[in-house]
Write a protein that holds these residues in place. Sequence first.
Motif, PDB file in Angstrom:
ATOM      1  N   VAL A  95      -9.634   5.932 -17.079  1.00 42.51           N
ATOM      2  CA  VAL A  95      -8.353   6.416 -17.593  1.00 42.51           C
ATOM      3  C   VAL A  95      -8.103   5.945 -19.022  1.00 42.51           C
ATOM      4  O   VAL A  95      -8.546   4.875 -19.442  1.00 42.51           O
ATOM      5  CB  VAL A  95      -7.179   5.943 -16.708  1.00 42.51           C
ATOM      6  N   THR A  96      -7.361   6.759 -19.767  1.00 40.14           N
ATOM      7  CA  THR A  96      -6.801   6.372 -21.060  1.00 40.14           C
ATOM      8  C   THR A  96      -5.390   5.852 -20.816  1.00 40.14           C
ATOM      9  O   THR A  96      -4.890   5.882 -19.690  1.00 40.14           O
ATOM     10  CB  THR A  96      -6.739   7.571 -22.000  1.00 40.14           C
ATOM     11  N   ALA A  97      -4.730   5.427 -21.884  1.00 40.23           N
ATOM     12  CA  ALA A  97      -3.340   4.989 -21.751  1.00 40.23           C
ATOM     13  C   ALA A  97      -2.482   6.115 -21.177  1.00 40.23           C
ATOM     14  O   ALA A  97      -1.639   5.892 -20.300  1.00 40.23           O
ATOM     15  CB  ALA A  97      -2.799   4.538 -23.100  1.00 40.23           C
ATOM     16  N   GLU A  98      -2.717   7.345 -21.649  1.00 34.29           N
ATOM     17  CA  GLU A  98      -1.903   8.470 -21.210  1.00 34.29           C
ATOM     18  C   GLU A  98      -2.198   8.865 -19.761  1.00 34.29           C
ATOM     19  O   GLU A  98      -1.277   9.050 -18.958  1.00 34.29           O
ATOM     20  CB  GLU A  98      -2.131   9.677 -22.129  1.00 34.29           C
ATOM     21  N   THR A  99      -3.468   8.985 -19.412  1.00 38.11           N
ATOM     22  CA  THR A  99      -3.775   9.398 -18.036  1.00 38.11           C
ATOM     23  C   THR A  99      -3.469   8.292 -17.037  1.00 38.11           C
ATOM     24  O   THR A  99      -3.170   8.569 -15.877  1.00 38.11           O
ATOM     25  CB  THR A  99      -5.242   9.851 -17.895  1.00 38.11           C
ATOM     26  N   LEU A 100      -3.517   7.038 -17.478  1.00 37.57           N
ATOM     27  CA  LEU A 100      -3.100   5.941 -16.606  1.00 37.57           C
ATOM     28  C   LEU A 100      -1.635   6.108 -16.224  1.00 37.57           C
ATOM     29  O   LEU A 100      -1.266   6.020 -15.039  1.00 37.57           O
ATOM     30  CB  LEU A 100      -3.305   4.594 -17.290  1.00 37.57           C
ATOM     31  N   LYS A 101      -0.794   6.377 -17.207  1.00 36.08           N
ATOM     32  CA  LYS A 101       0.637   6.550 -16.922  1.00 36.08           C
ATOM     33  C   LYS A 101       0.876   7.759 -16.031  1.00 36.08           C
ATOM     34  O   LYS A 101       1.703   7.711 -15.112  1.00 36.08           O
ATOM     35  CB  LYS A 101       1.410   6.684 -18.235  1.00 36.08           C
ATOM     36  N   GLN A 102       0.145   8.839 -16.265  1.00 34.08           N
ATOM     37  CA  GLN A 102       0.317  10.041 -15.440  1.00 34.08           C
ATOM     38  C   GLN A 102      -0.061   9.772 -13.992  1.00 34.08           C
ATOM     39  O   GLN A 102       0.651  10.166 -13.058  1.00 34.08           O
ATOM     40  CB  GLN A 102      -0.538  11.179 -16.001  1.00 34.08           C
ATOM     41  N   GLN A 103      -1.190   9.090 -13.786  1.00 30.28           N
ATOM     42  CA  GLN A 103      -1.663   8.849 -12.425  1.00 30.28           C
ATOM     43  C   GLN A 103      -0.798   7.827 -11.693  1.00 30.28           C
ATOM     44  O   GLN A 103      -0.535   7.970 -10.494  1.00 30.28           O
ATOM     45  CB  GLN A 103      -3.136   8.416 -12.456  1.00 30.28           C
ATOM     46  N   LEU A 104      -0.328   6.815 -12.406  1.00 29.47           N
ATOM     47  CA  LEU A 104       0.559   5.849 -11.771  1.00 29.47           C
ATOM     48  C   LEU A 104       1.906   6.478 -11.430  1.00 29.47           C
ATOM     49  O   LEU A 104       2.521   6.138 -10.410  1.00 29.47           O
ATOM     50  CB  LEU A 104       0.767   4.638 -12.688  1.00 29.47           C
ATOM     51  N   THR A 105       2.352   7.424 -12.247  1.00 29.69           N
ATOM     52  CA  THR A 105       3.599   8.137 -11.951  1.00 29.69           C
ATOM     53  C   THR A 105       3.458   8.934 -10.662  1.00 29.69           C
ATOM     54  O   THR A 105       4.316   8.864  -9.763  1.00 29.69           O
ATOM     55  CB  THR A 105       3.985   9.072 -13.109  1.00 29.69           C
ATOM     56  N   LEU A 106       2.346   9.689 -10.544  1.00 31.47           N
ATOM     57  CA  LEU A 106       2.115  10.473  -9.336  1.00 31.47           C
ATOM     58  C   LEU A 106       1.970   9.586  -8.104  1.00 31.47           C
ATOM     59  O   LEU A 106       2.360   9.976  -7.001  1.00 31.47           O
ATOM     60  CB  LEU A 106       0.868  11.338  -9.494  1.00 31.47           C
ATOM     61  N   SER A 107       1.398   8.414  -8.299  1.00 32.60           N
ATOM     62  CA  SER A 107       1.148   7.504  -7.179  1.00 32.60           C
ATOM     63  C   SER A 107       2.333   6.586  -6.881  1.00 32.60           C
ATOM     64  O   SER A 107       2.256   5.771  -5.966  1.00 32.60           O
ATOM     65  CB  SER A 107      -0.085   6.644  -7.471  1.00 32.60           C
ATOM     66  N   LYS A 108       3.401   6.717  -7.713  1.00 28.56           N
ATOM     67  CA  LYS A 108       4.583   5.861  -7.552  1.00 28.56           C
ATOM     68  C   LYS A 108       4.216   4.380  -7.644  1.00 28.56           C
ATOM     69  O   LYS A 108       4.654   3.547  -6.830  1.00 28.56           O
ATOM     70  CB  LYS A 108       5.294   6.168  -6.231  1.00 28.56           C
ATOM     71  N   GLN A 109       3.411   4.056  -8.652  1.00 26.89           N
ATOM     72  CA  GLN A 109       2.964   2.675  -8.851  1.00 26.89           C
ATOM     73  C   GLN A 109       3.193   2.221 -10.296  1.00 26.89           C
ATOM     74  O   GLN A 109       2.420   1.449 -10.852  1.00 26.89           O
ATOM     75  CB  GLN A 109       1.473   2.544  -8.496  1.00 26.89           C
ATOM     76  N   MET A 110       4.268   2.685 -10.912  1.00 31.91           N
ATOM     77  CA  MET A 110       4.526   2.362 -12.311  1.00 31.91           C
ATOM     78  C   MET A 110       4.729   0.868 -12.544  1.00 31.91           C
ATOM     79  O   MET A 110       4.589   0.381 -13.665  1.00 31.91           O
ATOM     80  CB  MET A 110       5.748   3.137 -12.795  1.00 31.91           C
ATOM     81  N   ASP A 111       5.042   0.118 -11.482  1.00 31.54           N
ATOM     82  CA  ASP A 111       5.197  -1.326 -11.625  1.00 31.54           C
ATOM     83  C   ASP A 111       3.889  -2.000 -12.043  1.00 31.54           C
ATOM     84  O   ASP A 111       3.899  -3.097 -12.608  1.00 31.54           O
ATOM     85  CB  ASP A 111       5.714  -1.949 -10.323  1.00 31.54           C
ATOM     86  N   PHE A 112       2.744  -1.338 -11.795  1.00 29.61           N
ATOM     87  CA  PHE A 112       1.451  -1.888 -12.198  1.00 29.61           C
ATOM     88  C   PHE A 112       1.369  -2.083 -13.714  1.00 29.61           C
ATOM     89  O   PHE A 112       0.572  -2.895 -14.197  1.00 29.61           O
ATOM     90  CB  PHE A 112       0.307  -0.966 -11.755  1.00 29.61           C
ATOM     91  N   LEU A 113       2.157  -1.326 -14.467  1.00 30.74           N
ATOM     92  CA  LEU A 113       2.075  -1.387 -15.924  1.00 30.74           C
ATOM     93  C   LEU A 113       2.480  -2.745 -16.486  1.00 30.74           C
ATOM     94  O   LEU A 113       2.278  -3.009 -17.672  1.00 30.74           O
ATOM     95  CB  LEU A 113       2.928  -0.284 -16.543  1.00 30.74           C
ATOM     96  N   GLN A 114       3.037  -3.611 -15.643  1.00 29.97           N
ATOM     97  CA  GLN A 114       3.410  -4.952 -16.084  1.00 29.97           C
ATOM     98  C   GLN A 114       2.251  -5.940 -15.968  1.00 29.97           C
ATOM     99  O   GLN A 114       2.351  -7.071 -16.445  1.00 29.97           O
ATOM    100  CB  GLN A 114       4.597  -5.452 -15.256  1.00 29.97           C
ATOM    101  N   LEU A 115       1.143  -5.511 -15.342  1.00 31.76           N
ATOM    102  CA  LEU A 115       0.003  -6.401 -15.149  1.00 31.76           C
ATOM    103  C   LEU A 115      -0.879  -6.450 -16.396  1.00 31.76           C
ATOM    104  O   LEU A 115      -0.963  -5.465 -17.152  1.00 31.76           O
ATOM    105  CB  LEU A 115      -0.824  -5.942 -13.947  1.00 31.76           C
ATOM    106  N   PRO A 116      -1.552  -7.574 -16.648  1.00 30.20           N
ATOM    107  CA  PRO A 116      -2.347  -7.726 -17.879  1.00 30.20           C
ATOM    108  C   PRO A 116      -3.402  -6.637 -18.072  1.00 30.20           C
ATOM    109  O   PRO A 116      -3.577  -6.143 -19.194  1.00 30.20           O
ATOM    110  CB  PRO A 116      -2.995  -9.104 -17.702  1.00 30.20           C
ATOM    111  N   TYR A 117      -4.104  -6.278 -17.010  1.00 23.45           N
ATOM    112  CA  TYR A 117      -5.149  -5.246 -17.132  1.00 23.45           C
ATOM    113  C   TYR A 117      -4.562  -3.925 -17.601  1.00 23.45           C
ATOM    114  O   TYR A 117      -5.089  -3.276 -18.503  1.00 23.45           O
ATOM    115  CB  TYR A 117      -5.854  -5.065 -15.786  1.00 23.45           C
ATOM    116  N   HIS A 118      -3.462  -3.529 -17.016  1.00 25.17           N
ATOM    117  CA  HIS A 118      -2.845  -2.253 -17.341  1.00 25.17           C
ATOM    118  C   HIS A 118      -2.234  -2.272 -18.738  1.00 25.17           C
ATOM    119  O   HIS A 118      -2.303  -1.279 -19.477  1.00 25.17           O
ATOM    120  CB  HIS A 118      -1.810  -1.905 -16.278  1.00 25.17           C
ATOM    121  N   LYS A 119      -1.668  -3.411 -19.121  1.00 25.11           N
ATOM    122  CA  LYS A 119      -1.132  -3.550 -20.482  1.00 25.11           C
ATOM    123  C   LYS A 119      -2.254  -3.426 -21.516  1.00 25.11           C
ATOM    124  O   LYS A 119      -2.059  -2.851 -22.590  1.00 25.11           O
ATOM    125  CB  LYS A 119      -0.423  -4.891 -20.636  1.00 25.11           C
ATOM    126  N   ALA A 120      -3.416  -3.956 -21.186  1.00 26.88           N
ATOM    127  CA  ALA A 120      -4.549  -3.881 -22.115  1.00 26.88           C
ATOM    128  C   ALA A 120      -4.968  -2.435 -22.352  1.00 26.88           C
ATOM    129  O   ALA A 120      -5.346  -2.063 -23.471  1.00 26.88           O
ATOM    130  CB  ALA A 120      -5.718  -4.701 -21.575  1.00 26.88           C
TER     131      ALA A 120
END
Length: 379
Positions: A300-325
């Motif tokens: 995933v890119t930054a954009e597709t990561l956000k799209q997939q987490l939105t669909l999966s209802k897991q946007m809270d993952f964006l606070q984790l170091p890996y996802h922030k990177a």
Amino acid sequence: MPTVLDKKADLAGPGIGDYKELETVLPRDYRSILTPRETQQAIFQVKRYIEDNLCKELNLMMVEVPLIVDVESGVNDMLDRDGSRTPIQFHISNDRDLHPLDAQVVQAATKWKRVALRQFDCGVGEGICTDMRAVRKDYFLDHDHSAYVDQWDWERVITSEERNLNFLKSIVNNIWKVIVGAERFAQSLFPQLRDSRYPDLPEHLTFIHAEEILNMYPNLPRKQRETAILQNYPAVFIIGIGLPLRDGYPHEMRAADYDDWITDTHLETGRDTHGLNGDILVWNPVTKRRHELTSMGIRVTAETLKQQLTLSKQMDFLQLPYHKAILNNQIPLSVGGGIGQSRTLMLLLRKAHLGEVSVTVWPKILKEMCAQKEIFVLE
């Protein structure tokens, strides 16, 4: 026609339903071609062949890989996005809880590898390969699913221009070349593996999108669709796994934060298709069943990561170091995957059960079943 419950059960996880069904799956009149001693000799030589040639074909270097990771890092592989497969977690009190850690046993090194590309200073076209060990406690233990998992987990740096299906296919073809070569190598070591009952792997894979398979077999659940397609093509790479298909269900669940399963690929396929990932599956002539060897994809890119987490209802993952990177473009674009070691060796050495090529725990009922069928399960 499958019901909604059928399809949900089909997506819930890999494996067979129960041990009564498994008893019908394990082959009758089975005799291992190789003795236990010969099997061990073959395992280590074939593993070395695959590691060396995988590194050569994909320009990878072997690196060390963690068995446990810090929970707060977010780099453990959740395997899916429905929460059904959770890692083993434990507390490390460390200095009488003054400097504690909460750790997890890895389920795969999927996310860790992408971060590690930066750690090992890999440039475009360079990558890493690991001899990964993991524990997946939520699998049903059958003939080709184990709580103990061994994989060649690999990752390679790519450019934004390489985020397309043609590039993905070129990488898959290189991997397939190694697997076919390993089969020939194994047969050169032990000529008795050339057995007319078990056809050799085809020279070339067939690439097919999950949406195409659904169109071909609209009334079959996912695993039965895979079985059906393998009757026509004994080795396939199924593209586009994760986004719901036209029937409203994904071909199989995929975690939202590593493989890209949402990118629109209609310009490349001429159809309504999505996804830059997939699985290699083959027909196993010993078990006479579908046999998955590897799952992989462009990440995933930054954009597709956000799209997939939105669909999966897991946007809270964006606070984790890996996802922030990923969001901050601090780790490179990449392609990667995991090739099952025991799965591959089981296929190449003509074995009926994973327990013949790896040592792990099995329930008593399964060990007794194997013993009755002359299947030598390692203890």
